[in-house]
Design an enzyme around this catalytic site. Sequence first.
Site, PDB file in Angstrom:
ATOM      1  N   HIS A 150      -5.435   4.298   0.072  1.00 26.74           N
ATOM      2  CA  HIS A 150      -4.008   4.143  -0.237  1.00 26.74           C
ATOM      3  C   HIS A 150      -3.105   5.131   0.488  1.00 26.74           C
ATOM      4  O   HIS A 150      -1.883   4.998   0.442  1.00 26.74           O
ATOM      5  CB  HIS A 150      -3.760   4.294  -1.744  1.00 26.74           C
ATOM      6  CG  HIS A 150      -3.833   5.720  -2.205  1.00 26.74           C
ATOM      7  ND1 HIS A 150      -5.009   6.334  -2.526  1.00 26.74           N
ATOM      8  CD2 HIS A 150      -2.873   6.659  -2.378  1.00 26.74           C
ATOM      9  CE1 HIS A 150      -4.783   7.581  -2.885  1.00 26.74           C
ATOM     10  NE2 HIS A 150      -3.492   7.812  -2.798  1.00 26.74           N
TER      11      HIS A 150
HETATM   12  C1  UD1 Z   1       1.686   8.150  -4.597  1.00 30.71           C
HETATM   13  C2  UD1 Z   1       1.696   9.607  -4.142  1.00 30.71           C
HETATM   14  C3  UD1 Z   1       0.332   9.979  -3.581  1.00 30.71           C
HETATM   15  C4  UD1 Z   1      -0.771   9.658  -4.573  1.00 30.71           C
HETATM   16  C5  UD1 Z   1      -0.671   8.209  -5.024  1.00 30.71           C
HETATM   17  C6  UD1 Z   1      -1.673   7.979  -6.120  1.00 30.71           C
HETATM   18  C7  UD1 Z   1       3.866  10.406  -3.279  1.00 30.71           C
HETATM   19  C8  UD1 Z   1       4.613  10.804  -2.067  1.00 30.71           C
HETATM   20  N1  UD1 Z   1       2.666   9.819  -3.076  1.00 30.71           N
HETATM   21  O1  UD1 Z   1       1.458   7.361  -3.447  1.00 30.71           O
HETATM   22  O2  UD1 Z   1       0.303  11.382  -3.339  1.00 30.71           O
HETATM   23  O3  UD1 Z   1      -2.006   9.889  -3.949  1.00 30.71           O
HETATM   24  O4  UD1 Z   1       0.645   7.958  -5.540  1.00 30.71           O
HETATM   25  O5  UD1 Z   1      -1.997   6.641  -6.255  1.00 30.71           O
HETATM   26  O6  UD1 Z   1       4.336  10.605  -4.363  1.00 30.71           O
HETATM   27  N2  UD1 Z   1       3.363   0.032  -6.140  1.00 30.71           N
HETATM   28  C9  UD1 Z   1       3.290  -1.050  -6.960  1.00 30.71           C
HETATM   29  N3  UD1 Z   1       3.010  -0.846  -8.275  1.00 30.71           N
HETATM   30  C10 UD1 Z   1       2.814   0.389  -8.816  1.00 30.71           C
HETATM   31  C11 UD1 Z   1       2.902   1.480  -7.958  1.00 30.71           C
HETATM   32  C12 UD1 Z   1       3.184   1.306  -6.618  1.00 30.71           C
HETATM   33  O7  UD1 Z   1       3.459  -2.195  -6.536  1.00 30.71           O
HETATM   34  O8  UD1 Z   1       2.548   0.499 -10.021  1.00 30.71           O
HETATM   35  C13 UD1 Z   1       3.651  -0.197  -4.701  1.00 30.71           C
HETATM   36  C14 UD1 Z   1       5.148  -0.294  -4.403  1.00 30.71           C
HETATM   37  O9  UD1 Z   1       5.332  -1.189  -3.358  1.00 30.71           O
HETATM   38  C15 UD1 Z   1       5.451   1.096  -3.905  1.00 30.71           C
HETATM   39  C16 UD1 Z   1       4.177   1.450  -3.161  1.00 30.71           C
HETATM   40  O10 UD1 Z   1       3.130   0.876  -3.927  1.00 30.71           O
HETATM   41  O11 UD1 Z   1       6.587   1.137  -3.091  1.00 30.71           O
HETATM   42  C17 UD1 Z   1       3.933   2.905  -2.978  1.00 30.71           C
HETATM   43  O12 UD1 Z   1       4.053   3.605  -4.223  1.00 30.71           O
HETATM   44  P1  UD1 Z   1       4.489   5.148  -4.240  1.00 30.71           P
HETATM   45  O13 UD1 Z   1       4.442   5.658  -5.614  1.00 30.71           O
HETATM   46  O14 UD1 Z   1       5.731   5.335  -3.472  1.00 30.71           O
HETATM   47  O15 UD1 Z   1       3.383   5.841  -3.359  1.00 30.71           O
HETATM   48  P2  UD1 Z   1       1.793   5.797  -3.461  1.00 30.71           P
HETATM   49  O16 UD1 Z   1       1.262   5.287  -2.178  1.00 30.71           O
HETATM   50  O17 UD1 Z   1       1.372   5.153  -4.707  1.00 30.71           O
HETATM   51  N1  UDP Z   2      -8.668   5.585 -10.077  1.00 31.97           N
HETATM   52  C1  UDP Z   2      -8.720   4.693 -11.128  1.00 31.97           C
HETATM   53  N2  UDP Z   2      -8.703   3.337 -10.818  1.00 31.97           N
HETATM   54  C2  UDP Z   2      -8.656   2.882  -9.552  1.00 31.97           C
HETATM   55  C3  UDP Z   2      -8.608   3.819  -8.495  1.00 31.97           C
HETATM   56  C4  UDP Z   2      -8.596   5.174  -8.795  1.00 31.97           C
HETATM   57  O1  UDP Z   2      -8.790   5.074 -12.288  1.00 31.97           O
HETATM   58  O2  UDP Z   2      -8.641   1.657  -9.361  1.00 31.97           O
HETATM   59  C5  UDP Z   2      -8.668   7.026 -10.393  1.00 31.97           C
HETATM   60  C6  UDP Z   2      -9.699   7.869  -9.673  1.00 31.97           C
HETATM   61  O3  UDP Z   2     -10.956   7.796 -10.315  1.00 31.97           O
HETATM   62  C7  UDP Z   2      -9.074   9.236  -9.744  1.00 31.97           C
HETATM   63  C8  UDP Z   2      -7.599   8.935  -9.603  1.00 31.97           C
HETATM   64  O4  UDP Z   2      -7.435   7.564  -9.953  1.00 31.97           O
HETATM   65  O5  UDP Z   2      -9.289   9.832 -11.023  1.00 31.97           O
HETATM   66  C9  UDP Z   2      -7.195   9.165  -8.190  1.00 31.97           C
HETATM   67  O6  UDP Z   2      -5.957   8.634  -7.962  1.00 31.97           O
HETATM   68  P1  UDP Z   2      -5.457   8.172  -6.544  1.00 31.97           P
HETATM   69  O7  UDP Z   2      -6.606   7.953  -5.633  1.00 31.97           O
HETATM   70  O8  UDP Z   2      -4.522   7.060  -6.782  1.00 31.97           O
HETATM   71  O9  UDP Z   2      -4.584   9.422  -6.082  1.00 31.97           O
HETATM   72  P2  UDP Z   2      -4.932  10.791  -5.350  1.00 31.97           P
HETATM   73  O10 UDP Z   2      -6.015  11.466  -6.109  1.00 31.97           O
HETATM   74  O11 UDP Z   2      -5.319  10.471  -3.952  1.00 31.97           O
HETATM   75  O12 UDP Z   2      -3.650  11.528  -5.377  1.00 31.97           O
END
Ligand code: UD1
Ligand code: UDP
Length: 362
Positions: free
Chosen positions: A209
Amino acid sequence: MKIITILGARPQFIKAGSVSREIICKREAGCNIQEVIVHTGQHYDANMSDVFFEEMHISKPDYFLGIGGKTHGAMTGQMIEKIESILVKEEPDWVMVYGDTNSTLAGAIAASKLHIKIAHVEAGLRSFNMRMPEEVNRILTDRISSVLFCPTQAAVDNLTKEGVDSWQTDTSVVLSGDVMQDGALFYKGLAQKPSNLNIAGDCVLCTIHRAENTDDPQRLKQIISALNEIAQTQQVILPLHPRTKKLLEMGEYDTSNLSIIDPVGYLNMVWLIDNCSLVMTDSGGLQKEAYFFGVPCITMRDETEWVELVEAGANVLVGADKKRILDAYHNTKSSSVVETHSEDLYGGGKASKRIVKVLLNG
Ligand code: UD1
Ligand code: UDP
């Protein structure tokens, strides 16, 4: 003592779940401690948010801001404004923020402007890549926090190198250990196999992601192509982050061999980690969880904040190059010994206890 916890993204629910459990424990034991939860709405799908509150019995958020799916600037700015008004109303003793997301930075900035003390959980981590939004978020948050709860000695060392001793008179650095280990140990016994998922023996668990991978079509193409090739011979289960899902749908990627599923809750995820033979990821949290469960990990990034895992031989960094990913996969499959658990790198599952103790004493 009143703590306002700012949450918004999936990993923060998992991290805060352990600390909230400890806060409740202390309150029930008679300590004067209250937690008010603010959910920014950065993650909003039920399987990216609600499921973690339900499974981990985290109290329903006291405030839900509904700010998700926006650009970095819009998201962070709108969060700061709304969090500020909550802080003015609630007058907390502490604002607690987790990790390095936009919600983390927004909470820290709002608190800092009002001179409210900030506790940063997962402080001191560095990738040394300023193009990562997370690196900017964590450096700025650390700089304005009063207590820096570091998950690792490497994180403490990073802060020391940055001159933390001279930042401000009341900044303290605490080697707390990693709250994610607390959660992994607590939930291991409660893990649940995902229903409706056929698992054919030995499988690889994969997540992708990170912006640096998903927003660069060349990197995404190489990663997906490598995974799809691996999946010709071994099942690759890919719980797909909505960000990656949207981008895969927009381009031409061959995912025909992959077992793609929707994001799963934490209990399912713990089961998958515990029952796979290899993790391949660009997630921060998953790199450590693989280690907690004794599973080797291949990290599809150019750098990692969890350097001790690479040094211990439990994690291999391969970037987004198809050949390097495949080479690492074949090397890992052929090596019989996995160098894990040689020492306790993350505090042994007591981080939440240490954190709450420091807040109660401070
Ligand atoms: C964010 C964090 C990243 C973290 C990740 C965990 C920042 C800059 N990044 O990245 O550090 O590792 O969360 O997963 O804060 N979206 C949905 N539904 C949701 C959430 C997101 O559709 O419930 C989609 C939307 O199109 C959104 C995109 O995902 O614009 C990105 O979501 P965003 O929270 O901006 O960044 P992440 O890539 O999730
Ligand atoms: N995770 C989860 N379901 C999923 C994918 C990830 O519960 O489908 C959990 C994972 O085990 C870990 C956390 O989400 O505890 C990590 O989050 P993510 O990878 O979104 O963010 P990051 O750690 O890179 O910031």
